[in-house]
Scaffold this motif. Structure first.
Motif, PDB file in Angstrom:
ATOM      1  N   ARG A   1     104.221  64.403  32.498  1.00 27.36           N
ATOM      2  CA  ARG A   1     103.650  63.139  32.969  1.00 27.36           C
ATOM      3  C   ARG A   1     104.797  62.289  33.477  1.00 27.36           C
ATOM      4  NH1 ARG A   1      98.744  60.770  29.483  1.00 27.36           N
ATOM      5  NH2 ARG A   1      97.723  62.695  28.784  1.00 27.36           N
ATOM      6  N   TYR A   2     104.804  62.029  34.786  1.00 23.03           N
ATOM      7  CA  TYR A   2     105.934  61.276  35.341  1.00 23.03           C
ATOM      8  C   TYR A   2     105.528  60.640  36.666  1.00 23.03           C
ATOM      9  CZ  TYR A   2     110.888  60.134  35.913  1.00 23.03           C
ATOM     10  OH  TYR A   2     112.084  59.464  36.018  1.00 23.03           O
ATOM     11  N   LYS A   3     105.797  59.342  36.799  1.00 21.11           N
ATOM     12  CA  LYS A   3     105.520  58.629  38.043  1.00 21.11           C
ATOM     13  C   LYS A   3     106.760  57.844  38.465  1.00 21.11           C
ATOM     14  CE  LYS A   3     100.527  58.156  37.304  1.00 21.11           C
ATOM     15  NZ  LYS A   3     100.175  59.193  38.298  1.00 21.11           N
TER      16      LYS A   3
ATOM     17  N   GLY B   1     108.789  65.700  34.977  1.00 23.70           N
ATOM     18  CA  GLY B   1     108.202  65.815  33.648  1.00 23.70           C
ATOM     19  C   GLY B   1     106.759  66.267  33.744  1.00 23.70           C
TER      20      GLY B   1
ATOM     21  N   ASP C   1     103.585  60.419  42.303  1.00 22.20           N
ATOM     22  CA  ASP C   1     103.340  61.290  41.164  1.00 22.20           C
ATOM     23  C   ASP C   1     104.363  62.415  41.176  1.00 22.20           C
ATOM     24  OD1 ASP C   1     102.404  62.886  39.152  1.00 22.20           O
ATOM     25  OD2 ASP C   1     100.385  63.117  39.940  1.00 22.20           O
TER      26      ASP C   1
ATOM     27  N   GLY D   1     104.812  64.398  38.277  1.00 20.28           N
ATOM     28  CA  GLY D   1     104.524  65.135  37.053  1.00 20.28           C
ATOM     29  C   GLY D   1     103.822  66.448  37.351  1.00 20.28           C
TER      30      GLY D   1
ATOM     31  N   PHE E   1     109.281  67.841  40.529  1.00 15.09           N
ATOM     32  CA  PHE E   1     108.792  67.096  39.365  1.00 15.09           C
ATOM     33  C   PHE E   1     109.931  66.794  38.398  1.00 15.09           C
ATOM     34  CE2 PHE E   1     108.697  71.544  38.260  1.00 15.09           C
ATOM     35  CZ  PHE E   1     109.062  71.599  36.920  1.00 15.09           C
TER      36      PHE E   1
END
Length: 219
Positions: free
Chosen positions: A69-71, A67, A86, A88, A65
């Motif tokens: 929220r991270y994409k 973050g 995805d 996150g 990952f």
């Protein structure tokens, strides 16, 4: 590794019960570990379980990952988005709780780095219930830092699915030529191995026992 068709929390055993397609039932003591992103290297998280029968450690999930929220958007040569990945933590924590009832994730980060990520996670309303982050200590490089991995491996007490990136990275360390042709560096590999060290150290620090008051120190 065979996937369970159902899981349930067994509070009286401090464990999670797995139901398999062949009618086999197993109970595991479930914990996780997290190594936070560093510089431009992704963070890495694991979910594992201690088999209550033979005390071996099974790795069930891995997640890289960038973050909370991270994409990542994958584009074709014309610049059109063809896939979304995805990367996150929201999805990871959702699966950790819904499938494995896991809220404890061991960390080894310094206080400043960990505080930054812990605040982001606790402010994210989509992450519920909130995870716990007990700290574990690892020996310095050259002072037996991989003794846990070696010990569990030699005694066949560490079970990692053949399709996991973690297993390939363990093999790549013993044979660096395996990294050729990959978009991979030793620093990125170190993130995965550090998460494994962290998880094993967590199980060593707090192995399975019948339910009692928590005594782990969250940072």
């Amino acid at each position: 590794m065979q996937k369970p068709i159902k899981t349930e929390l067994v509070k009286e055993h401090n464990a999670v019960r797995f139901f398999y397609p062949d009618n086999k039932i197993k109970e595991y003591y479930i914990k996780g570990s997290i190594v936070w992103p560093e510089k431009h290297y992704a963070g890495y998280a694991l979910i594992g379980g201690q088999d209550l029968d033979d005390k071996s450690i099974w790795i069930f999930e891995e997640w890289s990952f960038y973050g909370v929220r991270y994409k990542l958007y994958e584009e074709n040569i014309e610049g059109k988005i063809i896939d979304v990945h995805d990367r996150g933590l929201i999805s990871f924590f959702d699966k950790a709780w819904e499938k494995y009832f896991c809220r404890t994730f061991y960390v080894i980060a310094n206080q400043k780095v960990h505080k930054h990520w812990r605040l982001q996670i606790h402010r994210e309303f989509l992450i519920d219930p909130k995870p716990y982050f007990p700290k574990v200590e690892l020996p310095e490089e050259g002072e037996g830092v991989d003794n846990l991995i070696i010990s569990y491996g030699r005694n066949e007490r560490l079970k990692i699915p053949a399709d996991m990136e973690l297993l390939r990275e363990i093999e790549a360390i013993s044979d660096p030529s395996e990294l050729e042709g990959k978009i991979k560096t030793f620093s990125e590999t170190a993130q995965a191995l550090q998460a494994l060290r962290c998880l094993l150290a967590g199980f060593e620090k707090a192995p399975w026992r019948m339910p009692a008051e928590e005594d782990e120190d969250e940072i």
